[in-house]
Design an enzyme around this catalytic site. Structure first.
Site, PDB file in Angstrom:
ATOM      1  N   CYS A 265       0.948  -1.270   0.110  1.00 14.76           N
ATOM      2  CA  CYS A 265       0.102  -0.121  -0.094  1.00 14.76           C
ATOM      3  C   CYS A 265       0.968   1.219  -0.049  1.00 14.76           C
ATOM      4  CB  CYS A 265      -1.035   0.160   1.261  1.00 14.76           C
ATOM      5  SG  CYS A 265      -0.279   0.036   2.777  1.00 14.76           S
ATOM      6  N   GLY A 266       0.558   2.123   0.685  1.00 16.75           N
ATOM      7  CA  GLY A 266       1.480   3.445   0.955  1.00 16.75           C
ATOM      8  C   GLY A 266       2.560   3.257   1.759  1.00 16.75           C
TER       9      GLY A 266
END
Length: 453
Positions: A410-411
């Protein structure tokens, strides 16, 4: 220009702002407060104020309103749209109705769009308009989504949203804009935006407010709609009926290992709120990873069932009150308790644990990469060849993920670990989580990201 003593009460996790207005006579008005009233009570008590009025701009879909709780515990007068047909005691307001706040006045402005009954509140000092609480109508740099009521009403509400924004634009340029939804909200607020503004600034910079015709506005607004948590579809009706009044603060009872095992056998779910490295090192098989952080409530409501008992596993340094209040504000009253002694008590009783591998960006060597961020994030830049399934869709599409070595990303890693735990529940056995995000990968490898979907 008249001024008011206004205190924003920002919920960074939900991306929303409530507001407290000191009325100057020992009383206060609060606007769009959630049932987690800790910040409102703290601000009021620090100033020696009673919470005399609670105004709600609309039937909130992203949190339970705290107005009814205030009415029950402090005798607060609830102000809300008459078109909302609330099933509990309140003052129902219609367009242009006014409420005397003792020097200040609150004028109701019907601004449907985000919801059918949506109402903005113009605050006046004498006859001078000072600011407008725009709720989910005019946002800073945007307008709130119109697809939370019903699919067949989305376009019609978008057309009403256009008219509502045009109406608000007729207010004087110096009038402050105090929206509820802000950066981080799933109600279409843009990331990084300021949380308050002025009518003049929005007329000059908000592209949706600068659109000249309704059809163009509708196309732009509907084209920006992304996914949202499923609890959004429940909370508006709960707010209309009236959230249950809490007799005491929610709590997290301790449960011994035997009780937890019995509950799990009967269908309860374990929610592990520890940080990603702790979960990765060892966790109870089948546990769902949702790290405790400001956005905990949103992901709890997106990934965990609301109709089955939930058991919390936390670290000793994590505040149980924060866990239960975040759950309560989205209507999750199904937290049965926590595992006493945490993971140590589980392992001491001889029960198994499992782990999830963490990898650095330079350790991805031909593994399948699964990016579980929101679609706009993925489109803005992702690893070449990375597959994409949003985290909220993982549980329903786990069978679509090949059972082969997969690195989930994800981030930063928190959402990816949630996805990995869901894949592990579905039987995937060779799942790893990327530490960091796409920018870290690009920096370490010197390679470029792909864009688009």
């Amino acid at each position: 220009m008249a001024t008011v003593d206004l205190v924003p009460l920002v919920d960074e996790g939900l991306g929303n702002s409530a507001y407290l207005v000191d009325l100057g006579d020992g009383r206060a008005l609060v606007v769009d407060v959630s049932v987690d009233l800790r910040a409102a009570w703290q601000a009021a008590r620090r100033r020696g104020l009673s919470l005399a009025f609670a105004a709600d701009t609309h039937l909130h879909a992203d949190f339970l309103s705290g107005a009814r709780q205030l009415a029950a515990t402090e005798g607060t007068q609830i102000l809300a749209s008459a078109a909302g047909h609330l099933e509990f005691a309140h003052t129902g307001l219609r367009d242009e109705d006014e409420v005397d706040l003792g020097g200040l006045r609150l004028r109701a402005l019907a601004t449907p769009g985000h919801t059918h009954e949506h109402m903005s509140f113009l605050l006046l000092d004498g006859d001078v308009p000072v600011g407008v609480f725009t709720g989910g109508s005019l946002l800073v740099g945007a307008a709130a989504r119109t697809d939370l009521v019903a699919p067949d009403r989305t376009e019609g509400l978008a057309r009403q949203q256009y008219a509502s924004l045009q109406r608000l634009a007729t207010l004087p340029d110096e009038v402050a804009v105090w929206p509820t939804h802000g950066a981080g909200s799933f109600c279409s607020a843009p990331p990084g935006a300021q949380r308050t503004s002025t009518i003049g600034h929005e007329k000059a910079t908000n592209q949706l407010l600068r659109v000249d015709d309704e059809d163009t506005f509708v196309a732009a607004l509907l084209g920006s709609l992304g996914s949202f948590p499923p609890y959004f579809l429940r909370l508006a009706e709960m707010n209309r009926r009236g959230p249950a009044v809490l007799e005491t603060d929610p709590s997290l009872p301790s449960l011994d290992v035997a009780a937890v095992r019995s509950l799990l056998a009967d269908g309860a779910r374990m929610i592990d709120v520890r940080p990603v490295p702790d979960f990765a090192a060892a966790h109870v098989p089948g546990a769902l990873s949702i790290p405790l952080r400001p956005v905990f409530a949103s992901w709890l409501g997106w990934l965990a069932p609301h109709d089955r008992p939930l058991i919390i596993l936390r670290g000793t340094d994590q505040d149980p009150a924060e866990i239960v209040w975040q759950a309560a504000k989205i209507g999750y009253t199904n937290l049965t308790g926590e595992l006493a002694g945490g993971l140590d008590s589980w392992t001491s009783a001889g029960h198994p644990v499992t782990s999830t591998r963490l990898v650095h960006a330079d350790e991805i060597n031909g593994d399948r990469v699964l990016d579980i961020r929101q679609t706009p994030e993925y489109a803005a830049g992702h690893l070449p060849g990375a597959a994409h399934i949003e985290l909220g869709d993982i549980a329903g599409h786990a069978d679509d993920v090949p059972n082969e070595p997969t690195v989930v990303m994800c981030g930063h890693g928190e959402r990816a670990m949630g996805a990995a735990s869901l894949l592990e529940q579905a039987g995937h056995r060779d799942v790893a989580v990327l530490e960091g995000g796409p920018d870290d990968w690009a920096r370490l490898t010197g390679r470029s990201l792909e864009t688009g979907t």
